[in-house]
Scaffold this motif. Structure first.
Motif, PDB file in Angstrom:
ATOM      1  N   UNK A 209      40.398 -47.329 -22.989  1.00 12.69           N
ATOM      2  CA  UNK A 209      38.963 -47.117 -22.792  1.00 12.69           C
ATOM      3  C   UNK A 209      38.770 -45.705 -22.228  1.00 12.69           C
ATOM      4  N   UNK A 210      37.991 -44.834 -22.884  1.00  9.94           N
ATOM      5  CA  UNK A 210      38.022 -43.396 -22.579  1.00  9.94           C
ATOM      6  C   UNK A 210      37.638 -43.025 -21.151  1.00  9.94           C
ATOM      7  N   UNK A 211      36.591 -43.619 -20.605  1.00 12.26           N
ATOM      8  CA  UNK A 211      36.121 -43.176 -19.295  1.00 12.26           C
ATOM      9  C   UNK A 211      37.108 -43.560 -18.196  1.00 12.26           C
ATOM     10  N   UNK A 212      37.622 -44.771 -18.238  1.00 10.55           N
ATOM     11  CA  UNK A 212      38.606 -45.189 -17.242  1.00 10.55           C
ATOM     12  C   UNK A 212      39.899 -44.388 -17.403  1.00 10.55           C
ATOM     13  N   UNK A 213      40.317 -44.144 -18.624  1.00 12.42           N
ATOM     14  CA  UNK A 213      41.512 -43.349 -18.876  1.00 12.42           C
ATOM     15  C   UNK A 213      41.351 -41.943 -18.302  1.00 12.42           C
ATOM     16  N   UNK A 214      40.191 -41.339 -18.487  1.00  9.53           N
ATOM     17  CA  UNK A 214      39.952 -39.985 -17.979  1.00  9.53           C
ATOM     18  C   UNK A 214      40.059 -39.942 -16.457  1.00  9.53           C
ATOM     19  N   UNK A 215      39.522 -40.945 -15.789  1.00  8.79           N
ATOM     20  CA  UNK A 215      39.596 -40.987 -14.326  1.00  8.79           C
ATOM     21  C   UNK A 215      41.032 -41.178 -13.854  1.00  8.79           C
ATOM     22  N   UNK A 216      41.787 -42.041 -14.533  1.00 10.02           N
ATOM     23  CA  UNK A 216      43.192 -42.238 -14.150  1.00 10.02           C
ATOM     24  C   UNK A 216      43.976 -40.937 -14.322  1.00 10.02           C
ATOM     25  N   UNK A 217      43.659 -40.177 -15.364  1.00  8.65           N
ATOM     26  CA  UNK A 217      44.360 -38.917 -15.593  1.00  8.65           C
ATOM     27  C   UNK A 217      44.011 -37.881 -14.526  1.00  8.65           C
ATOM     28  N   UNK A 218      42.759 -37.891 -14.044  1.00  9.29           N
ATOM     29  CA  UNK A 218      42.377 -36.984 -12.965  1.00  9.29           C
ATOM     30  C   UNK A 218      43.191 -37.268 -11.711  1.00  9.29           C
ATOM     31  N   UNK A 219      43.337 -38.549 -11.380  1.00  9.15           N
ATOM     32  CA  UNK A 219      44.125 -38.932 -10.210  1.00  9.15           C
ATOM     33  C   UNK A 219      45.585 -38.539 -10.409  1.00  9.15           C
ATOM     34  N   UNK A 220      46.120 -38.855 -11.587  1.00 12.50           N
ATOM     35  CA  UNK A 220      47.528 -38.548 -11.876  1.00 12.50           C
ATOM     36  C   UNK A 220      47.801 -37.058 -11.788  1.00 12.50           C
ATOM     37  N   UNK A 221      46.904 -36.248 -12.381  1.00 12.75           N
ATOM     38  CA  UNK A 221      47.131 -34.804 -12.434  1.00 12.75           C
ATOM     39  C   UNK A 221      47.037 -34.159 -11.060  1.00 12.75           C
ATOM     40  N   UNK A 222      46.377 -34.835 -10.108  1.00 13.39           N
ATOM     41  CA  UNK A 222      46.246 -34.289  -8.760  1.00 13.39           C
ATOM     42  C   UNK A 222      47.449 -34.626  -7.884  1.00 13.39           C
ATOM     43  N   UNK A 223      48.324 -35.511  -8.371  1.00 10.59           N
ATOM     44  CA  UNK A 223      49.413 -35.992  -7.528  1.00 10.59           C
ATOM     45  C   UNK A 223      50.435 -34.897  -7.202  1.00 10.59           C
ATOM     46  N   UNK A 224      50.801 -34.072  -8.183  1.00 11.98           N
ATOM     47  CA  UNK A 224      51.823 -33.061  -7.927  1.00 11.98           C
ATOM     48  C   UNK A 224      51.315 -31.988  -6.961  1.00 11.98           C
ATOM     49  N   UNK A 225      50.131 -31.385  -7.189  1.00 12.56           N
ATOM     50  CA  UNK A 225      49.650 -30.406  -6.208  1.00 12.56           C
ATOM     51  C   UNK A 225      49.517 -30.996  -4.805  1.00 12.56           C
ATOM     52  N   UNK A 226      49.079 -32.239  -4.733  1.00 11.76           N
ATOM     53  CA  UNK A 226      48.935 -32.876  -3.425  1.00 11.76           C
ATOM     54  C   UNK A 226      50.290 -33.063  -2.755  1.00 11.76           C
ATOM     55  N   UNK A 227      51.274 -33.549  -3.507  1.00  9.65           N
ATOM     56  CA  UNK A 227      52.602 -33.752  -2.937  1.00  9.65           C
ATOM     57  C   UNK A 227      53.226 -32.434  -2.503  1.00  9.65           C
TER      58      UNK A 227
END
Length: 287
Positions: free
Chosen positions: A83-101
């Motif tokens: 489902x596009x909108x939920x997938x997009x939000x999950x990708x935003x969270x995922x993509x922020x994990x490395x800079x945050x770590x």
């Protein structure tokens, strides 16, 4: 019927691969297991391919959320992963994990901890990097005795000296998106006070009014009085009360099936879901 609706694999911060996880579930005598890695569904295909006969897989994810400055986790079950909108939000969270770590590693270095990004990356492997991987590095370095001790104000707890905030969903948005994707939502370990601040019961009532399906009651981070309190709250708010291990393999002390969900509650979750269906085991062979 033994049902565990909250587990993690190497697709996020567990130590079992998805294939190992479902085989270990069978060995633990579980009939149903949910794979709920943090903000990702990447482990589902491997788990399904290895699913032993007699074990049913519930596909899901644990979504990172925040409200009024408090982090919380939302278990999402049986939603359409495309489902596009939920997938997009999950990708935003995922993509922020490395800079945050990386930022947390820098903070730890400034505190005098001899941690390196390469060490954390090695521990995370192909998984979605997160605080448990950094906590494991602190254990390896002898800074703390175990992973749980790293989640203290001195180190990685919310607001702690080395804490860095990441992109997180508003929980009302998470509920809306999961429902739009045909899924079911359960508030994970809502009163796990050892993890940091928790949301008040008034917010839980608002989430229930906003479409929340259930709350995780039986969990290793809830003592008996807390479980009784949550069970009463679930009854008052018309919410499903689940139980789960929150298994992370060797990264935590909990065991698969340490806490379980009543079969009637599981049946209601599957009845409400329209985005996906539980997958019955085929002996590790898919035809």
């Amino acid at each position: 019927m033994r049902i565990d609706l909250h587990t993690h694999s190497t697709a996020s911060d567990g130590t079992d691969t998805p294939a190992e996880l479902v085989r270990n579930a069978a060995a633990a005598g579980l009939d149903v297991i949910a794979l709920t890695d943090h903000d990702t569904t990447r482990g589902h295909a491997e788990a399904i391919a290895a699913l032993p006969e007699g074990v049913t897989l519930v596909t899901g994810a644990e979504l990172s959320c925040r409200i009024d400055g408090v982090s919380l986790h939302m278990l999402a079950y049986l939603f359409d992963p495309d489902e596009p909108e939920l997938l997009a939000e999950r990708e935003l969270v995922r993509d922020d994990r490395v800079p945050r770590a990386r930022a947390m590693v820098t903070k730890l270095q400034e505190l005098g901890v001899p941690i390196e990004w390469g060490q954390v990356a090695r521990i995370a492997g192909d998984g979605s990097v997160g605080r448990p991987h950094i906590a494991t590095a602190l254990v390896e370095l002898g800074v703390v005795p175990d992973v749980s001790a790293a989640f203290a104000p001195d180190w990685l707890a919310d607001g702690g000296r080395a804490y860095v905030q990441k992109h997180e969903l508003d929980p009302f948005t998470a509920i809306r998106l999961v429902k739009a994707a045909g899924g079911v939502t359960v508030f994970a370990h809502p009163l796990a006070v050892k993890r940091g601040r928790t949301v008040p019961e008034t917010v839980m009532a608002e989430l229930a009014a906003g479409g929340l399906d259930g709350i995780e009651v039986d969990h290793m981070d809830h003592d008996e009085p807390t479980r009784a309190r949550l069970r009463g709250l679930a009854a008052d708010l018309g919410l499903l009360a689940t139980g789960s291990s929150d298994y992370h393999g060797s990264r935590k002390t909990c065991e698969l099936g340490e806490y379980t969900t009543d079969p009637e509650i599981y049946g209601e979750i599957t009845r409400r879901a329209t985005g996906a269906f539980p997958v019955p085991g085929a002996g590790g062979r898919r035809s």
